[in-house]
Design a protein around this motif. Structure first.
Motif, PDB file in Angstrom:
ATOM      1  N   ASN A 184       8.365 -60.386 -26.230  1.00 54.56           N
ATOM      2  CA  ASN A 184       8.651 -61.658 -25.574  1.00 54.56           C
ATOM      3  C   ASN A 184       7.704 -61.903 -24.402  1.00 54.56           C
ATOM      4  N   LEU A 185       7.005 -60.878 -24.006  1.00 54.37           N
ATOM      5  CA  LEU A 185       6.152 -60.938 -22.818  1.00 54.37           C
ATOM      6  C   LEU A 185       4.795 -61.556 -23.148  1.00 54.37           C
ATOM      7  N   CYS A 186       4.477 -62.661 -22.484  1.00 51.17           N
ATOM      8  CA  CYS A 186       3.147 -63.247 -22.663  1.00 51.17           C
ATOM      9  C   CYS A 186       2.155 -62.451 -21.818  1.00 51.17           C
ATOM     10  N   PRO A 187       1.065 -61.981 -22.443  1.00 51.37           N
ATOM     11  CA  PRO A 187       0.131 -61.152 -21.678  1.00 51.37           C
ATOM     12  C   PRO A 187      -0.689 -61.930 -20.654  1.00 51.37           C
ATOM     13  N   HIS A 188      -0.673 -63.255 -20.732  1.00 48.12           N
ATOM     14  CA  HIS A 188      -1.523 -64.029 -19.819  1.00 48.12           C
ATOM     15  C   HIS A 188      -1.079 -63.856 -18.368  1.00 48.12           C
ATOM     16  N   LYS A 189       0.136 -64.307 -18.038  1.00 50.80           N
ATOM     17  CA  LYS A 189       0.649 -64.136 -16.661  1.00 50.80           C
ATOM     18  C   LYS A 189       1.901 -63.279 -16.652  1.00 50.80           C
ATOM     19  N   GLN A 190       2.059 -62.493 -17.710  1.00 49.07           N
ATOM     20  CA  GLN A 190       3.161 -61.540 -17.781  1.00 49.07           C
ATOM     21  C   GLN A 190       4.523 -62.217 -17.615  1.00 49.07           C
ATOM     22  N   GLN A 191       4.714 -63.290 -18.344  1.00 45.69           N
ATOM     23  CA  GLN A 191       5.987 -63.997 -18.316  1.00 45.69           C
ATOM     24  C   GLN A 191       6.799 -63.646 -19.563  1.00 45.69           C
ATOM     25  N   MET A 192       8.107 -63.430 -19.373  1.00 51.75           N
ATOM     26  CA  MET A 192       9.005 -63.205 -20.508  1.00 51.75           C
ATOM     27  C   MET A 192       9.395 -64.561 -21.065  1.00 51.75           C
ATOM     28  N   ILE A 193       8.625 -65.066 -21.997  1.00 53.64           N
ATOM     29  CA  ILE A 193       8.782 -66.476 -22.359  1.00 53.64           C
ATOM     30  C   ILE A 193       8.477 -66.810 -23.805  1.00 53.64           C
ATOM     31  N   LEU A 194       7.821 -65.925 -24.539  1.00 54.99           N
ATOM     32  CA  LEU A 194       7.283 -66.349 -25.842  1.00 54.99           C
ATOM     33  C   LEU A 194       8.355 -66.837 -26.812  1.00 54.99           C
ATOM     34  N   SER A 195       9.601 -66.346 -26.671  1.00 55.91           N
ATOM     35  CA  SER A 195      10.649 -66.799 -27.593  1.00 55.91           C
ATOM     36  C   SER A 195      10.884 -68.305 -27.461  1.00 55.91           C
ATOM     37  N   ARG A 196      10.473 -68.882 -26.322  1.00 60.74           N
ATOM     38  CA  ARG A 196      10.666 -70.320 -26.123  1.00 60.74           C
ATOM     39  C   ARG A 196       9.410 -71.114 -26.454  1.00 60.74           C
ATOM     40  N   GLY A 197       8.442 -70.436 -27.047  1.00 62.29           N
ATOM     41  CA  GLY A 197       7.201 -71.116 -27.410  1.00 62.29           C
ATOM     42  C   GLY A 197       7.363 -71.960 -28.662  1.00 62.29           C
ATOM     43  N   MET A 198       6.414 -72.852 -28.836  1.00 67.96           N
ATOM     44  CA  MET A 198       6.380 -73.711 -30.022  1.00 67.96           C
ATOM     45  C   MET A 198       5.723 -72.933 -31.160  1.00 67.96           C
ATOM     46  N   ILE A 199       6.358 -72.932 -32.331  1.00 65.25           N
ATOM     47  CA  ILE A 199       5.748 -72.244 -33.455  1.00 65.25           C
ATOM     48  C   ILE A 199       5.156 -73.260 -34.431  1.00 65.25           C
ATOM     49  N   GLY A 200       4.124 -72.825 -35.125  1.00 65.62           N
ATOM     50  CA  GLY A 200       3.443 -73.691 -36.079  1.00 65.62           C
ATOM     51  C   GLY A 200       2.516 -72.857 -36.931  1.00 65.62           C
ATOM     52  N   SER A 201       1.673 -73.542 -37.694  1.00 66.00           N
ATOM     53  CA  SER A 201       0.736 -72.836 -38.559  1.00 66.00           C
ATOM     54  C   SER A 201      -0.668 -73.355 -38.306  1.00 66.00           C
ATOM     55  N   ASP A 202      -1.612 -72.423 -38.327  1.00 68.33           N
ATOM     56  CA  ASP A 202      -3.024 -72.756 -38.204  1.00 68.33           C
ATOM     57  C   ASP A 202      -3.630 -72.395 -39.558  1.00 68.33           C
ATOM     58  N   GLY A 203      -3.766 -73.369 -40.462  1.00 73.26           N
ATOM     59  CA  GLY A 203      -4.062 -73.031 -41.839  1.00 73.26           C
ATOM     60  C   GLY A 203      -2.871 -72.253 -42.374  1.00 73.26           C
ATOM     61  N   ASP A 204      -3.105 -71.023 -42.800  1.00 74.51           N
ATOM     62  CA  ASP A 204      -2.000 -70.210 -43.311  1.00 74.51           C
ATOM     63  C   ASP A 204      -1.441 -69.278 -42.235  1.00 74.51           C
ATOM     64  N   GLU A 205      -2.043 -69.315 -41.046  1.00 71.65           N
ATOM     65  CA  GLU A 205      -1.683 -68.347 -40.005  1.00 71.65           C
ATOM     66  C   GLU A 205      -0.496 -68.865 -39.185  1.00 71.65           C
ATOM     67  N   PRO A 206       0.652 -68.173 -39.240  1.00 70.30           N
ATOM     68  CA  PRO A 206       1.764 -68.598 -38.384  1.00 70.30           C
ATOM     69  C   PRO A 206       1.459 -68.221 -36.936  1.00 70.30           C
ATOM     70  N   LYS A 207       1.836 -69.083 -36.008  1.00 66.72           N
ATOM     71  CA  LYS A 207       1.449 -68.826 -34.618  1.00 66.72           C
ATOM     72  C   LYS A 207       2.531 -69.308 -33.662  1.00 66.72           C
ATOM     73  N   VAL A 208       2.455 -68.786 -32.446  1.00 66.30           N
ATOM     74  CA  VAL A 208       3.337 -69.249 -31.372  1.00 66.30           C
ATOM     75  C   VAL A 208       2.464 -69.587 -30.174  1.00 66.30           C
ATOM     76  N   ALA A 209       2.785 -70.694 -29.529  1.00 65.56           N
ATOM     77  CA  ALA A 209       2.069 -71.102 -28.319  1.00 65.56           C
ATOM     78  C   ALA A 209       2.968 -70.859 -27.118  1.00 65.56           C
ATOM     79  N   CYS A 210       2.471 -70.132 -26.149  1.00 63.51           N
ATOM     80  CA  CYS A 210       3.247 -69.899 -24.933  1.00 63.51           C
ATOM     81  C   CYS A 210       3.494 -71.238 -24.234  1.00 63.51           C
ATOM     82  N   PRO A 211       4.727 -71.490 -23.795  1.00 64.56           N
ATOM     83  CA  PRO A 211       5.010 -72.780 -23.174  1.00 64.56           C
ATOM     84  C   PRO A 211       4.317 -72.974 -21.817  1.00 64.56           C
ATOM     85  N   PHE A 212       3.857 -71.899 -21.188  1.00 68.13           N
ATOM     86  CA  PHE A 212       3.259 -72.071 -19.857  1.00 68.13           C
ATOM     87  C   PHE A 212       1.836 -72.615 -19.906  1.00 68.13           C
ATOM     88  N   HIS A 213       0.929 -71.901 -20.561  1.00 67.98           N
ATOM     89  CA  HIS A 213      -0.468 -72.352 -20.542  1.00 67.98           C
ATOM     90  C   HIS A 213      -1.049 -72.436 -21.946  1.00 67.98           C
TER      91      HIS A 213
END
Ligand code: FES
Length: 123
Positions: free
Chosen positions: A58-87
């Motif tokens: 759950n820890l985003c390595p950018h600014k060490q925030q426990m936040i990734l579970s609240r990120g937006m998920i999507g696909s980049d081509g076939d690659e599933p991905k999550v975007a950190c809500p902070f940056h």
């Protein structure tokens, strides 16, 4: 950086135990929840559009925030991905790789659903 080093990608072959988390129907569709698995905070994603489940630290390595579970998920081509809500740093849900920068990768974990319960595999 010490917290980051507590998260290590676990491959399906490395799983030594499956930890029961929550009933599958408690997870939002196309969204995630933060679940404590032993001493780890794991983001589990119910990616209904792909009919797949994913788990990452759950820890985003950018600014060490426990936040990734609240990120937006999507696909980049076939690659599933999550975007950190902070940056908006974006990580592959399969490999943990940072897809739009040079942050260190995030750890990923196997997930399975059995009897309506979501399990995370840890080494
Ligand atoms: S804290 Fe996640 S992108 Fe900055």
């Amino acid at each position: 950086m010490t917290e980051l080093t507590t998260y290590k990608t676990t491959t399906p072959a490395e799983v030594s135990k499956w930890i029961a988390t929550l009933p599958a129907d408690e997870f939002p569709e196309n969204g995630g929840l933060n679940v404590k698995v032993e001493d780890l905070q794991i983001a589990i994603f119910n990616f209904t559009r792909r009919n797949e489940w994913f788990a990452t630290q759950n820890l985003c390595p950018h600014k060490q925030q426990m936040i990734l579970s609240r990120g937006m998920i999507g696909s980049d081509g076939d690659e599933p991905k999550v975007a950190c809500p902070f940056h908006k740093k974006t990580f592959s849900l399969k490999t943990g790789e940072n897809l739009n920068g040079d942050e260190c990768p995030i750890a990923t974990y196997p997930v399975k659903v059995e009897g309506g319960t979501v399990y995370v595999g840890i080494a």
